[in-house]
Design a protein around this motif. Structure first.
Motif, PDB file in Angstrom:
ATOM      1  N   PHE A   1       0.835  -1.200   0.000  1.00 34.49           N
ATOM      2  CA  PHE A   1       0.000   0.000   0.000  1.00 34.49           C
ATOM      3  C   PHE A   1       0.874   1.256   0.000  1.00 34.49           C
ATOM      4  N   ILE A   2       1.917   1.253   0.844  1.00 30.41           N
ATOM      5  CA  ILE A   2       2.838   2.394   0.874  1.00 30.41           C
ATOM      6  C   ILE A   2       3.464   2.588  -0.502  1.00 30.41           C
TER       7      ILE A   2
ATOM      8  N   GLY B   1       2.743   5.795  -2.700  1.00 32.66           N
ATOM      9  CA  GLY B   1       3.897   6.630  -3.030  1.00 32.66           C
ATOM     10  C   GLY B   1       3.969   6.901  -4.527  1.00 32.66           C
TER      11      GLY B   1
ATOM     12  N   SER C   1       0.850   8.979  -5.781  1.00 31.47           N
ATOM     13  CA  SER C   1       0.877  10.388  -5.375  1.00 31.47           C
ATOM     14  C   SER C   1       1.877  11.182  -6.220  1.00 31.47           C
ATOM     15  N   PHE C   2       2.978  10.552  -6.605  1.00 31.16           N
ATOM     16  CA  PHE C   2       3.933  11.251  -7.472  1.00 31.16           C
ATOM     17  C   PHE C   2       3.319  11.530  -8.846  1.00 31.16           C
TER      18      PHE C   2
ATOM     19  N   ALA D   1       0.915  14.320  -8.376  1.00 32.34           N
ATOM     20  CA  ALA D   1       1.615  15.574  -8.089  1.00 32.34           C
ATOM     21  C   ALA D   1       2.290  16.134  -9.337  1.00 32.34           C
TER      22      ALA D   1
ATOM     23  N   ILE E   1      -0.016  18.522 -10.798  1.00 34.53           N
ATOM     24  CA  ILE E   1      -0.542  19.652 -10.019  1.00 34.53           C
ATOM     25  C   ILE E   1       0.545  20.360  -9.215  1.00 34.53           C
ATOM     26  N   TRP E   2       1.320  19.555  -8.462  1.00 32.86           N
ATOM     27  CA  TRP E   2       2.250  20.115  -7.488  1.00 32.86           C
ATOM     28  C   TRP E   2       3.670  19.790  -7.898  1.00 32.86           C
ATOM     29  N   TRP E   3       4.206  20.491  -8.855  1.00 29.12           N
ATOM     30  CA  TRP E   3       5.522  20.102  -9.376  1.00 29.12           C
ATOM     31  C   TRP E   3       6.453  21.321  -9.412  1.00 29.12           C
ATOM     32  N   LEU E   4       7.621  21.149 -10.026  1.00 32.60           N
ATOM     33  CA  LEU E   4       8.578  22.241 -10.118  1.00 32.60           C
ATOM     34  C   LEU E   4       7.921  23.437 -10.802  1.00 32.60           C
TER      35      LEU E   4
ATOM     36  N   LEU F   1      15.091  11.126 -10.481  1.00 32.22           N
ATOM     37  CA  LEU F   1      13.740  10.675 -10.129  1.00 32.22           C
ATOM     38  C   LEU F   1      13.487   9.283 -10.706  1.00 32.22           C
TER      39      LEU F   1
ATOM     40  N   THR G   1      15.684   6.690  -8.715  1.00 29.81           N
ATOM     41  CA  THR G   1      15.232   6.454  -7.342  1.00 29.81           C
ATOM     42  C   THR G   1      13.857   5.788  -7.327  1.00 29.81           C
TER      43      THR G   1
ATOM     44  N   PHE H   1      13.060   2.548  -5.209  1.00 27.65           N
ATOM     45  CA  PHE H   1      11.959   2.574  -4.234  1.00 27.65           C
ATOM     46  C   PHE H   1      11.010   1.404  -4.474  1.00 27.65           C
TER      47      PHE H   1
END
Lengths: 277, 582
Positions: free
Chosen positions: A24-25, A29, A32-33, A36, A39-42, A61, A64, A68
């Motif tokens: 689930f994590i 994870g 959400s990336f 994001a 919407i929520w980026w550089l 990115l 990693t 991950f």
């Protein structure tokens, strides 16, 4: 106590729950990336030099993300598969030179490549500015930015703290002829599209940090030292200067405005409208 | 040692004879000192946690004005200070180090029991000074836990005179001296007082973590001690160590001469980066031991684990400049720190792979301790990977001092260390207090803490990507952050859940201490030497004779052995006899 190598025990339910929690994590994870990234980026890139560090950001990115996902998958599988059950004993092994060398050398090789690429980009960021660069001085104080433009001869007048007064916040030396042509404005930083700009950065009191998110520029303004950074804006429009270093209770208010003028003529017209010192 | 030897036959009687003050307050017993540290630091963790809740209450809904800007910065500063110095540093070495070292090496106490007592009683006034700073005019320090000069070095920058910042520096001095005493004691004890048969190559990885931590503390803490003394002098005696000439304060130019603002950063981070590893090497050791015990399998690559701990310890002294990539330090130095910082990822990767491999083909028991240890690996990986972005200096320029950094160090250092402390508590509680903790409550605590940590800190990566700087009282100043609001609300709600879950732990801890089921000597069937002592161990720890060690602490599931664990104190003849019996 124990009568055999392993007491009968069934941990498979717990193993499945913990495995699912790890999965689930992992899923949350990754998802959400992806969300994001839309919407929520550089902040949108507006400088030429920033492209190299953004490429490096994307490469890191990707690498990693793989690590991950791989580690979490491995852990989840191990937990589900090797939960204690029945009398099945654990294996007894604890060294494997080949495996250990592999997972030392493979990441090491990847990291060496990353280090080399990062060093190249780093060296470029701090290379000498092009000869046609416009020079602008930015001086920070609690909690605003003074921006000083040289006159037609391109020179910044000498400053000395003993001349600082309400009408002369930077302490320009009246004996220096350039002090007549320098233009000082507050919280307004204008540059020319596609023309490199060298920013000379100082502070009058504490440490501030001159942060231009869209241009991938961040440089601390340190009292007693003079810093300098350069970049080439390549998208005209309004932007913001943020202070990125805690500089006192008003830190959060220390915003400056930045404008990339469409061309030199527009910039000159704007500068002419500012009061001369 | 001799005094203890005389008394050892009558340990029970002696406990009676000891006065209350001698037993509970000015105790020389490493176990009691360990418990004193544990309870004191647990209290500080609650203070630090409450401050975090205040910050999140404000940041989720800044328009409500829960805190004013000065209070917000004070809460942020004190949260960091309390958590790093008064909780994590002090609990790992003070509580776990003190309690475990003599038991794990088969000694009756520390080499210097009196110094050990002094170490705790040096921390304690530090706690009082720090807490007192909340009540001085102007409140506690508010210049960040890093207290960058000259903001922190010139009293006039604080409108109220800033007694809080001076008290901050004094309290840090107490912690540093306390840790210094502890480190000297730890090194001497581990080097000189190991039981017969316990070579350094046979000590548990927890002890290796503590051992290397003590070396790092011994080498790095004096540097910060010097720096805070200089800071106090700058603030109170008019010196100019960190105050450059011609500073403008409230319209006046200061008369200070020749100070350097970056000197503070160099000294702070020369301490500060080893400090980060001081907070993670012991956890790495704890997690290695817990994972091995509950996988019923030897830790994979013991030598590689010790070598990588040492390598991380060594490299930790060569990477401090990565905190200063945009500080104005020479770009050439930045280039060197870029290389050393990336190098430190290699030993970190080795450790991760070794933990994962230890699980493989194990026979995993999902105790609360094990759940926290497994989650530690996940947190360490997540935080380690974000560290690569920050090590790549050109990428760091953008991410430096943003919430990305906050996400990074809360995963890799704060949350990871916290999880190892929970793992260690659930694991060693029976030895500390002679009673078992409630496993069901432990698992409830675990699930909410694990989800709470990820939900709180993972979205901070995105705030960092947006360029949201740290330590901003209110982001509405910046239109480019106007869409950050929903993330801040989500983070705050997650943080409240995380905070609430900790009450389950507190309840379980104190209830189990008083009413938990009585613990066996070795409830987890573990191998290391502390499990040879009774639960809880009496004064002097061992019976008439000291234990003798015959093997390393990871002989789990040895083929042909009588049980799935062969403790360090089990003689080879006993194994042979058991083998014969099969």
């Amino acid at each position: 106590m124990d009568s055999g190598p392993a007491m009968p025990r069934d941990e498979r339910t717990a193993g499945r729950w913990m495995g699912v929690l790890i999965l689930f994590i992992l899923t949350a994870g990754v998802v959400s990336f992806i969300v994001a990234a839309h919407i929520w980026w550089l902040q949108p890139l507006a400088s030429r030099e920033g492209a190299a560090s953004d490429e490096m950001f994307n490469a890191i990115l990707a690498a990693t993300a793989i690590a991950f996902i791989a580690v979490h998958l491995f852990i989840a599988i191990a937990l589900i598969r090797y939960a204690a059950h029945g009398r099945r004993p654990a294996a007894h092994w604890h060294e494997h030179l080949g495996a250990e060398l592999t997972w030392t050398l493979v990441p090491a090789a990847g990291l060496v490549i990353l280090a080399i690429l990062a060093e190249i980009v780093w060296a470029h960021v701090y290379s000498p500015p092009p000869a046609n660069a416009q020079v602008v001085e930015v001086t920070a104080r609690q909690f605003l930015w003074y921006v000083r433009y040289p006159g037609p001869d391109g020179k910044l007048a000498r400053t000395d703290p003993k001349f600082i007064s309400a009408g002369n916040p930077l302490g320009l030396d009246p004996a220096d002829p350039d002090s007549k042509t320098n233009v000082v404005v507050t919280n307004e930083f204008h540059v020319v599209n596609n023309r490199p700009v060298r920013v000379v950065i100082r502070s009058l009191d504490v440490i501030h940090s001159f942060f231009l998110p869209n241009f991938r520029v961040k440089q601390d303004a340190v009292p007693g030292r003079t810093m300098s950074v350069w970049f080439t804006p390549d998208r005209a429009g309004p932007y913001q200067i943020a202070c990125a270093q805690l500089c006192g209770v008003g830190h959060y208010t220390m915003r400056g405005n930045m404008v990339v003028e469409t061309d030199q003529a527009a910039f000159d017209a704007w500068l002419a409208k500012q009061g001369q010192h | 040692m001799d005094a203890l030897a005389v008394h050892e036959g009558a340990a029970g009687h002696e406990a009676h004879a000891e006065s209350f003050v001698r037993h509970y307050i000015f105790s020389l017993d490493h176990k009691m000192i360990g418990k004193q540290y544990y309870l004191t630091t647990l209290l500080m963790a609650m203070v630090g946690g409450a401050l975090a809740m205040l910050m999140r209450a404000h940041l989720g809904w800044p328009q409500n004005g829960t805190l004013d800007p000065g209070q917000y910065l004070a809460a942020a500063t004190m949260h960091g200070t309390v958590m790093i110095f008064f909780f994590l540093t002090s609990i790992l070495t003070g509580a776990f180090g003190n309690f475990l070292i003599p038991l794990m090496i088969g000694a009756r106490d520390m080499a210097f029991p009196f110094l050990n007592m002094i170490s705790y009683w040096t921390l304690f006034p530090g706690v009082l000074v720090l807490l007192a700073s909340f009540f001085v005019p102007g409140g506690p320090a508010g210049n960040g836990w890093t207290s960058y000069a000259p903001l922190s070095a010139v009293a006039k920058f604080s409108p109220s005179g800033g007694a809080g910042q001076t008290l901050w520096a004094i309290s840090i001095m107490f912690v540093l001296f306390s840790s210094l005493f502890g480190s000297l004691n730890f090194l001497t004890t581990i080097i000189n007082m190991r039981a017969r048969g316990l070579a350094m190559g046979r000590i548990p990885l927890t002890l290796w973590g503590i051992f290397i931590t003590a070396i790092l503390a011994l080498l790095s803490f004096p540097v910060l001690t010097a720096a805070v003394v200089m800071l106090i002098l700058d603030r109170t005696a008019g010196t100019s160590f960190f105050v450059p000439p011609n500073l403008l304060v409230a319209g006046q130019v200061l008369a200070n001469k020749n100070g350097d603002a970056l000197l503070w950063q160099h000294m702070f981070w020369f301490f500060g980066h080893p400090e980060v590893y001081i907070l993670i090497l012991t956890p790495m050791g704890i997690v290695s031991d817990v994972i091995s015990t509950f996988s019923r399998k030897p830790i994979f690559g013991y030598k590689a684990m010790v070598l990588s701990l040492s390598a991380i310890g060594f490299l930790s002294f060569l990477v401090w400049g990565h905190h200063m990539f945009v500080s104005g330090m020479s770009p050439l130095l930045g280039a060197a720190f870029l290389g050393s910082t990336i190098a430190i990822a290699v030993p970190s990767a080795i450790k991760t792979f070794n933990w994962c491999t230890t699980l493989w083909q194990g026979r995993i028991h999902f105790t609360s301790a094990m759940l926290f240890a497994i989650a530690f690996v996940s947190l360490f990986v997540t935080g380690g990977l974000s560290g690569i972005f920050l090590a790549a200096a050109p990428v760091d320029i953008y991410l430096h001092d943003t919430y990305f950094v906050i996400a990074h160090f809360h995963f890799v250092m704060a949350a990871a260390a916290l999880f190892s402390i929970f793992a260690g508590t659930y694991y060693w509680f029976p030895k500390m207090f002679g009673r078992m903790m409630d496993e069901r409550l432990g698992k409830i605590h675990f699930v909410f803490t694990f989800l709470g940590i990820y939900a709180t800190f993972f979205p901070m990566h995105f705030l960092g990507f947006m360029g949201n700087s740290r330590r901003l009282y209110d982001t509405s100043t910046y239109p480019f952050l106007s869409h950050a609001g929903p993330i801040d609300v989500f983070i705050s709600l997650s943080a409240f859940m995380l905070g609430a879950a900790q009450f389950v732990f507190i309840y379980n801890f104190f209830r189990s201490m008083l009413h938990g089921p009585v613990a066996e000597q070795n409830p987890w069937h573990a191998n290391s030497l502390e499990w040879a002592a009774p639960s809880p161990p009496p004064h002097g720890n061992w019976g008439p004779s000291l234990p003798v060690v015959y093997r390393w602490p990871y002989d789990y599931s040895v083929p042909g052995a009588a049980a799935d664990y062969s403790p360090q104190w089990q003689a080879p003849s006993a194994v042979a006899a058991a083998d014969g019996g099969q």
